[in-house]
Design an enzyme around this catalytic site. Sequence first.
Site, mmCIF file in Angstrom:
data_model
loop_
_atom_site.group_PDB
_atom_site.id
_atom_site.type_symbol
_atom_site.label_atom_id
_atom_site.label_comp_id
_atom_site.label_asym_id
_atom_site.label_seq_id
_atom_site.Cartn_x
_atom_site.Cartn_y
_atom_site.Cartn_z
ATOM 1 N N ARG A 135 0.854 -1.189 0.000
ATOM 2 C CA ARG A 135 0.000 0.000 0.000
ATOM 3 C C ARG A 135 0.891 1.241 0.000
ATOM 4 N NH1 ARG A 135 2.333 2.155 3.724
ATOM 5 N NH2 ARG A 135 0.775 3.803 3.618
ATOM 6 N N GLY A 136 0.242 2.418 -0.176
ATOM 7 C CA GLY A 136 1.010 3.653 -0.345
ATOM 8 C C GLY A 136 1.130 3.899 -1.843
ATOM 9 N N ASN A 190 -5.524 12.471 0.156
ATOM 10 C CA ASN A 190 -4.595 11.663 0.964
ATOM 11 C C ASN A 190 -5.426 10.934 2.014
ATOM 12 O OD1 ASN A 190 -1.858 10.838 1.597
ATOM 13 N ND2 ASN A 190 -2.064 12.011 3.477
ATOM 14 N N LYS A 191 -4.776 10.147 2.818
ATOM 15 C CA LYS A 191 -5.451 9.314 3.813
ATOM 16 C C LYS A 191 -6.482 10.104 4.616
ATOM 17 C CE LYS A 191 -5.178 5.840 4.246
ATOM 18 N NZ LYS A 191 -6.198 4.950 3.612
ATOM 19 N N ARG A 205 -7.581 -0.484 -6.676
ATOM 20 C CA ARG A 205 -7.801 0.653 -5.769
ATOM 21 C C ARG A 205 -7.961 1.918 -6.627
ATOM 22 N NH1 ARG A 205 -4.260 1.160 -0.540
ATOM 23 N NH2 ARG A 205 -6.194 2.165 0.143
ATOM 24 N N ASP A 234 -2.134 10.816 -2.470
ATOM 25 C CA ASP A 234 -2.521 9.732 -3.384
ATOM 26 C C ASP A 234 -2.861 10.259 -4.764
ATOM 27 O OD1 ASP A 234 -3.077 8.595 -0.540
ATOM 28 O OD2 ASP A 234 -2.862 6.906 -1.920
HETATM 29 O O1 MRU Z 1 -4.550 3.359 2.102
HETATM 30 P P1 MRU Z 1 -3.074 3.550 2.000
HETATM 31 O O2 MRU Z 1 -2.316 3.054 3.173
HETATM 32 O O3 MRU Z 1 -2.525 3.033 0.678
HETATM 33 O O4 MRU Z 1 -2.900 5.134 1.967
HETATM 34 C C1 MRU Z 1 -1.625 5.674 1.869
HETATM 35 C C2 MRU Z 1 -1.615 7.160 1.958
HETATM 36 O O5 MRU Z 1 -2.632 7.801 2.064
HETATM 37 C C3 MRU Z 1 -0.291 7.832 1.806
HETATM 38 O O6 MRU Z 1 -0.261 9.006 2.544
HETATM 39 C C4 MRU Z 1 -0.063 8.152 0.335
HETATM 40 O O7 MRU Z 1 -0.277 7.034 -0.472
HETATM 41 C C5 MRU Z 1 1.305 8.661 0.084
HETATM 42 S S1 MRU Z 1 2.520 7.387 0.297
HETATM 43 C C6 MRU Z 1 4.041 8.032 -0.106
#
Ligand code: MRU
Length: 353
Positions: free
Chosen positions: A51-52, A254-255, A94, A244
Amino acid sequence: MNLPTTQVYPVIWHEGRVLLIDQNRLPLEYALVEISLVKDMARAIKTMIVRGAPAIGVAAAYGMYLGAREIETDNRDEFLAQLEDVAQMLRQTRPTAVNLFWAISRMLKTAYETLGSVEQIQASLLTTAQAIQVEDLQTCQAIGDRGLEVLPSTPHKLCILTHCNTGALATAGYGTALGVVRSAWRDGRLARVYADETRPRLQGARLTSWECVQEGIPVTVITDSMAAHCMKQGLIDAVIVGADRIAANGDTANKIGTYSLAIVAKAHDVPFFVAAPLSTIDFELPSGSLIPIEERHPSEIYQIGDTVTCPPGVEFYNPAFDVTPAEFITGIITERGVVAPSQLQQLQLKQPA
Ligand code: MRU
């Protein structure tokens, strides 16, 4: 080329297969998952073993190669048609992180532009996946160093608050927002990281703190709701988060929880930076309201481990991301420099053709 010093690589190409660090099992267990088939890579992305945003892009690139390797035809046109199906399978994993779509498009472009046999196209796809991975390492290191240019100058060492996990685990191996933190630590400018635990999946508590401990970076985990209190107490010098997807006007997905953090930072006059590679900017989307937001299963909210925390009859809403309007963002840190959200277009002009 100077590769980053971190030893954490979430995606590893090894002897004809991909090894992924299982991020759902950290920090209790460090385990590698072997992936040889594209359907397993799609599942790993969906279930967040990997993830990320940038790491998802790297994983999807290898997924494209694995899928290409599974196609059994020598006919170029049939091969390309089946590769489109592989791309579609990966696209459906995703929806929010644009790096996924960016990497898939780049892999498809490689396939269409490679002249010669199916075997030659397959070989070029592996080379491109590896290039995407190496470039992300270099890009993140550049982001880390560019970020240092805009960190506040203070008489004391800095305390930086971050959200979710944006480190080596979320990229090819260095990090975006956590890459800036890592560079600040290397240069002796950092006192401490405050890591939001990041409900509901706890990427901050589980992953960011784990990475900091690996690197010896002092880290304090707080619950998401404590950020305002910490800022009011003067504990935070700057907030740096990842992204993201960034729309052309600078609005940033973002998250979930990032938006409220940005509002709180503005209310306390704390600079709020987004750190992301150019591959996270979606210049085709004029504003953040058009960014698709993933909604995940409610069990992420009503369950901790095997324990159910809510009574029956309750309804849930579980968006995995939110969009922070550009006006709340002090600057966007990219590998090509730091710009105000309103100046993002300048970076598009600088992109190689
Ligand atoms: O749901 P995730 O864990 O994939 O979400 C990740 C994030 O929101 C990160 O902040 C984003 O992808 C940047 S990672 C360098």
